[in-house]
Design a protein around this motif. Structure first.
Motif, PDB file in Angstrom:
ATOM      1  N   PHE A  31       0.818  -1.211   0.000  1.00  0.00           N
ATOM      2  CA  PHE A  31       0.000   0.000   0.000  1.00  0.00           C
ATOM      3  C   PHE A  31       0.851   1.259   0.000  1.00  0.00           C
ATOM      4  O   PHE A  31       2.009   1.250   0.428  1.00  0.00           O
ATOM      5  CB  PHE A  31      -0.924   0.014   1.234  1.00  0.00           C
ATOM      6  N   THR A  32       0.214   2.340  -0.452  1.00  0.00           N
ATOM      7  CA  THR A  32       0.838   3.649  -0.370  1.00  0.00           C
ATOM      8  C   THR A  32       1.011   4.018   1.101  1.00  0.00           C
ATOM      9  O   THR A  32       0.356   3.447   1.978  1.00  0.00           O
ATOM     10  CB  THR A  32      -0.056   4.729  -1.014  1.00  0.00           C
ATOM     11  N   LYS A  33       1.854   4.978   1.337  1.00  0.00           N
ATOM     12  CA  LYS A  33       1.923   5.570   2.664  1.00  0.00           C
ATOM     13  C   LYS A  33       0.554   6.186   2.946  1.00  0.00           C
ATOM     14  O   LYS A  33       0.010   6.918   2.116  1.00  0.00           O
ATOM     15  CB  LYS A  33       3.012   6.650   2.660  1.00  0.00           C
ATOM     16  N   PRO A  34      -0.057   5.883   4.094  1.00  0.00           N
ATOM     17  CA  PRO A  34      -1.368   6.468   4.385  1.00  0.00           C
ATOM     18  C   PRO A  34      -1.311   7.995   4.361  1.00  0.00           C
ATOM     19  O   PRO A  34      -0.314   8.600   4.751  1.00  0.00           O
ATOM     20  CB  PRO A  34      -1.683   5.955   5.790  1.00  0.00           C
ATOM     21  N   ALA A  35      -2.387   8.572   3.888  1.00  0.00           N
ATOM     22  CA  ALA A  35      -2.466  10.025   3.797  1.00  0.00           C
ATOM     23  C   ALA A  35      -3.701  10.521   4.540  1.00  0.00           C
ATOM     24  O   ALA A  35      -4.707   9.814   4.632  1.00  0.00           O
ATOM     25  CB  ALA A  35      -2.534  10.468   2.337  1.00  0.00           C
ATOM     26  N   HIS A  36      -3.597  11.721   5.065  1.00  0.00           N
ATOM     27  CA  HIS A  36      -4.746  12.431   5.623  1.00  0.00           C
ATOM     28  C   HIS A  36      -5.136  13.466   4.569  1.00  0.00           C
ATOM     29  O   HIS A  36      -4.423  14.457   4.380  1.00  0.00           O
ATOM     30  CB  HIS A  36      -4.394  13.107   6.946  1.00  0.00           C
ATOM     31  N   VAL A  37      -6.221  13.190   3.871  1.00  0.00           N
ATOM     32  CA  VAL A  37      -6.660  14.024   2.758  1.00  0.00           C
ATOM     33  C   VAL A  37      -7.849  14.865   3.210  1.00  0.00           C
ATOM     34  O   VAL A  37      -8.833  14.337   3.728  1.00  0.00           O
ATOM     35  CB  VAL A  37      -7.042  13.163   1.534  1.00  0.00           C
ATOM     36  N   THR A  38      -7.745  16.169   3.007  1.00  0.00           N
ATOM     37  CA  THR A  38      -8.807  17.080   3.421  1.00  0.00           C
ATOM     38  C   THR A  38      -9.804  17.280   2.295  1.00  0.00           C
ATOM     39  O   THR A  38      -9.429  17.633   1.172  1.00  0.00           O
ATOM     40  CB  THR A  38      -8.214  18.446   3.835  1.00  0.00           C
ATOM     41  N   ASN A  39     -11.061  17.040   2.609  1.00  0.00           N
ATOM     42  CA  ASN A  39     -12.166  17.408   1.723  1.00  0.00           C
ATOM     43  C   ASN A  39     -12.683  18.741   2.257  1.00  0.00           C
ATOM     44  O   ASN A  39     -13.297  18.780   3.321  1.00  0.00           O
ATOM     45  CB  ASN A  39     -13.278  16.357   1.777  1.00  0.00           C
ATOM     46  N   PRO A  40     -12.423  19.844   1.551  1.00  0.00           N
ATOM     47  CA  PRO A  40     -12.828  21.148   2.084  1.00  0.00           C
ATOM     48  C   PRO A  40     -14.334  21.291   2.262  1.00  0.00           C
ATOM     49  O   PRO A  40     -14.788  22.010   3.144  1.00  0.00           O
ATOM     50  CB  PRO A  40     -12.304  22.146   1.060  1.00  0.00           C
ATOM     51  N   ARG A  41     -15.105  20.590   1.419  1.00  0.00           N
ATOM     52  CA  ARG A  41     -16.566  20.674   1.516  1.00  0.00           C
ATOM     53  C   ARG A  41     -17.135  19.308   1.146  1.00  0.00           C
ATOM     54  O   ARG A  41     -17.462  19.054  -0.010  1.00  0.00           O
ATOM     55  CB  ARG A  41     -17.109  21.755   0.599  1.00  0.00           C
ATOM     56  N   GLN A 143      -4.082  12.200 -12.272  1.00  0.00           N
ATOM     57  CA  GLN A 143      -2.634  12.357 -12.141  1.00  0.00           C
ATOM     58  C   GLN A 143      -2.197  12.336 -10.684  1.00  0.00           C
ATOM     59  O   GLN A 143      -1.197  11.705 -10.333  1.00  0.00           O
ATOM     60  CB  GLN A 143      -2.152  13.644 -12.825  1.00  0.00           C
ATOM     61  N   ALA A 144      -2.941  13.003  -9.803  1.00  0.00           N
ATOM     62  CA  ALA A 144      -2.575  13.017  -8.380  1.00  0.00           C
ATOM     63  C   ALA A 144      -2.643  11.626  -7.779  1.00  0.00           C
ATOM     64  O   ALA A 144      -1.735  11.213  -7.034  1.00  0.00           O
ATOM     65  CB  ALA A 144      -3.487  13.980  -7.618  1.00  0.00           C
ATOM     66  N   ILE A 145      -3.681  10.870  -8.095  1.00  0.00           N
ATOM     67  CA  ILE A 145      -3.811   9.522  -7.540  1.00  0.00           C
ATOM     68  C   ILE A 145      -2.736   8.604  -8.094  1.00  0.00           C
ATOM     69  O   ILE A 145      -2.115   7.832  -7.351  1.00  0.00           O
ATOM     70  CB  ILE A 145      -5.231   8.969  -7.785  1.00  0.00           C
ATOM     71  N   GLU A 153       3.735   9.178  -2.038  1.00  0.00           N
ATOM     72  CA  GLU A 153       3.438  10.460  -1.410  1.00  0.00           C
ATOM     73  C   GLU A 153       2.251  11.105  -2.107  1.00  0.00           C
ATOM     74  O   GLU A 153       2.251  11.250  -3.326  1.00  0.00           O
ATOM     75  CB  GLU A 153       4.635  11.409  -1.490  1.00  0.00           C
ATOM     76  N   PHE A 154       1.247  11.491  -1.318  1.00  0.00           N
ATOM     77  CA  PHE A 154       0.082  12.166  -1.899  1.00  0.00           C
ATOM     78  C   PHE A 154       0.486  13.587  -2.278  1.00  0.00           C
ATOM     79  O   PHE A 154       0.980  14.333  -1.430  1.00  0.00           O
ATOM     80  CB  PHE A 154      -1.092  12.173  -0.914  1.00  0.00           C
ATOM     81  N   PRO A 155       0.299  13.998  -3.548  1.00  0.00           N
ATOM     82  CA  PRO A 155       0.724  15.337  -3.982  1.00  0.00           C
ATOM     83  C   PRO A 155       0.059  16.441  -3.153  1.00  0.00           C
ATOM     84  O   PRO A 155      -1.118  16.383  -2.831  1.00  0.00           O
ATOM     85  CB  PRO A 155       0.253  15.402  -5.437  1.00  0.00           C
ATOM     86  N   GLY A 156       0.844  17.418  -2.793  1.00  0.00           N
ATOM     87  CA  GLY A 156       0.334  18.584  -2.099  1.00  0.00           C
ATOM     88  C   GLY A 156       0.250  18.455  -0.591  1.00  0.00           C
ATOM     89  O   GLY A 156      -0.137  19.379   0.085  1.00  0.00           O
ATOM     90  N   LEU A 157       0.579  17.286  -0.060  1.00  0.00           N
ATOM     91  CA  LEU A 157       0.515  17.130   1.398  1.00  0.00           C
ATOM     92  C   LEU A 157       1.873  17.389   2.021  1.00  0.00           C
ATOM     93  O   LEU A 157       2.889  17.172   1.495  1.00  0.00           O
ATOM     94  CB  LEU A 157       0.040  15.728   1.793  1.00  0.00           C
TER      95      LEU A 157
END
Length: 157
Positions: A31-41, A143-145, A153-157
């Motif tokens: 698996f990828t390194k776990p990420a904390h991804v923010t959904n702004p809305r 592209q980000a996924i 690495e999740f882009p932008g984190l």
């Protein structure tokens, strides 16, 4: 040959690290390194910001997306644990897809937007006539996924 839109399944788990260990051990996945991804809305149904703890398998497509449950309400709630939540597909025309779903009487259970009124980055349908939810992910997110899966690495984190 055209690109296949189906690319992952989403599974809600009570503990992301334990689920990664389990799927790695039992199914031989990494698996990828776990990420904390923010959904702004995130609208599920009421709009709110949500941080999702998530990882993708490196094997696929179809990929396994493991999502840690969060709270007792909403699309990623503890009530959704232990099931395939949805089949994930790429969507090149989100506005058109939403219209097509509405025409078929298929509701949207969750939508992630950058701001109020914006076209969603992704939507999760209510179960369809056969009981299946779909997550439609805007092709702009591809592209980000793919970068996350390739680089860990999740882009932008």
């Amino acid at each position: 040959m055209t690109e296949q839109p189906y690319f992952h399944i989403g599974v809600v788990v009570p503990d992301l690290e334990k689920a990664i260990d389990y799927y790695s051990r039992v199914h031989g996945l990494s698996f990828t390194k776990p990420a904390h991804v923010t959904n702004p809305r995130l609208e599920d149904p009421l709009p709110h910001e949500q941080v999702v703890h998530v990882a993708f398998s490196k094997q696929g497509p179809p990929y396994y997306e493991l999502i840690e449950s969060d709270g007792d309400q909403g699309i990623f709630s503890t009530a959704k644990e232990g099931q395939i939540l949805y089949l994930g597909v790429w969507e090149p025309d989100m506005a058109g897809r939403i219209e097509a779903l509405q025409a078929e009487g298929i509701g949207i259970e969750a939508a992630s937007r950058s701001a109020e009124g914006a076209t969603p980055d992704w939507i999760i349908t209510e179960p369809d006539a056969l009981g299946v939810r779909f997550e439609y992910v805007d092709l702009a997110e591809k592209q980000a996924i793919e970068t996350w899966i390739e680089t860990d690495e999740f882009p932008g984190l």
